[in-house]
Write a protein that holds these residues in place. Structure first.
Motif, PDB file in Angstrom:
ATOM      1  N   VAL A 199      98.548 -47.894 -64.891  1.00 52.20           N
ATOM      2  CA  VAL A 199      97.718 -48.521 -65.921  1.00 52.20           C
ATOM      3  C   VAL A 199      98.274 -49.892 -66.304  1.00 52.20           C
ATOM      4  CG1 VAL A 199      97.002 -48.325 -68.336  1.00 52.20           C
ATOM      5  CG2 VAL A 199      96.829 -46.354 -66.824  1.00 52.20           C
ATOM      6  N   THR A 200      99.585 -50.040 -66.317  1.00 55.99           N
ATOM      7  CA  THR A 200     100.179 -51.300 -66.762  1.00 55.99           C
ATOM      8  C   THR A 200     100.185 -52.357 -65.664  1.00 55.99           C
ATOM      9  OG1 THR A 200     102.405 -50.460 -66.292  1.00 55.99           O
ATOM     10  CG2 THR A 200     101.586 -50.232 -68.556  1.00 55.99           C
ATOM     11  N   ARG A 201      99.551 -52.068 -64.566  1.00 48.49           N
ATOM     12  CA  ARG A 201      99.439 -53.058 -63.493  1.00 48.49           C
ATOM     13  C   ARG A 201      98.047 -53.674 -63.444  1.00 48.49           C
ATOM     14  NH1 ARG A 201     102.207 -48.672 -60.069  1.00 48.49           N
ATOM     15  NH2 ARG A 201     104.284 -48.805 -60.939  1.00 48.49           N
ATOM     16  N   LEU A 202      97.263 -53.456 -64.480  1.00 46.72           N
ATOM     17  CA  LEU A 202      95.916 -54.006 -64.556  1.00 46.72           C
ATOM     18  C   LEU A 202      95.965 -55.526 -64.639  1.00 46.72           C
ATOM     19  CD1 LEU A 202      94.360 -51.650 -67.239  1.00 46.72           C
ATOM     20  CD2 LEU A 202      93.771 -51.699 -64.825  1.00 46.72           C
ATOM     21  N   GLN A 203      95.257 -56.192 -63.796  1.00 45.44           N
ATOM     22  CA  GLN A 203      95.004 -57.634 -63.865  1.00 45.44           C
ATOM     23  C   GLN A 203      96.255 -58.499 -64.038  1.00 45.44           C
ATOM     24  OE1 GLN A 203      91.822 -58.702 -66.459  1.00 45.44           O
ATOM     25  NE2 GLN A 203      90.394 -57.339 -65.464  1.00 45.44           N
ATOM     26  N   ASN A 204      97.387 -58.094 -63.510  1.00 43.45           N
ATOM     27  CA  ASN A 204      98.619 -58.897 -63.557  1.00 43.45           C
ATOM     28  C   ASN A 204      98.972 -59.386 -64.951  1.00 43.45           C
ATOM     29  OD1 ASN A 204      99.206 -58.690 -60.807  1.00 43.45           O
ATOM     30  ND2 ASN A 204      97.696 -60.266 -60.351  1.00 43.45           N
TER      31      ASN A 204
END
Length: 183
Positions: free
Chosen positions: A40-45
């Protein structure tokens, strides 16, 4: 900053799993309590400052505290920047298992708007498919902060996808691609 409606996330995840979707191996799921994947924390850089998980539980103060501790043990990471951290848990008491706690929605709203008005972040991510958040998303956008909504396709309110600056599906972050069984 990520603001996670943990109740909505858990309910939708469990409904999709029951419908035959196969969770990814790295998904951490405690039925009836919480679900998480650091994907989840890798969304959209995005550069993540904080991840806040809001949920409620029926039970004693000890039961609520145990859930809070378990959620705080969950970790997030952003590979691009090597940033890591623990999740901030906000656990509220609710009177009955079937009810959604208004405390979750209210506290997400307060905290997200506070972050926007005080310019604590250039972007906020709301993780929920609940249409009750459409006015919150619109107000946050009026502050000039970039608003991203992320949710499962199951139970997603269509108004959320058009109200935000960008939308991300959580389906492939939590479940194997093409894992849904044909009925």
């Amino acid at each position: 900053m990520l603001f996670i409606d943990g109740e909505n996330l858990l309910w939708r995840f469990e409904a999709m799993k029951k419908a035959g979707w196969v969770p990814r191996i790295e998904v951490i799921h405690e039925p009836g309590r919480f679900v998480w994947t650091s994907r989840v924390t890798r969304l959209q850089n995005l550069e993540i400052l904080r991840v806040s998980y809001y949920t409620s539980q029926v039970g004693s103060d000890d039961t609520l505290r145990a859930l809070e501790v378990d959620i705080q043990r969950l970790r997030w990471s952003v590979a691009r920047t090597n940033a890591t951290g623990g999740i901030v848990a906000h656990v509220f008491k609710k009177p009955a298992q079937q009810q959604k706690a208004a405390s979750v929605d209210i506290n997400i709203t307060i905290d997200l708007l506070r972050a926007c008005y005080h310019r604590h972040a250039q972007a906020v991510v709301l993780i929920s498919g609940d249409g009750d958040y459409v006015p919150l998303v619109k107000e946050a956008m009026r502050t000039g902060v970039h608003v991203i909504v992320a949710a499962f396709s199951s139970g997603l309110n269509a108004g959320l996808t058009s109200a935000c600056d960008s939308f991300c599906s959580l389906d492939t972050l939590f479940f194997e691609r093409n894992s849904r069984q044909r009925v």
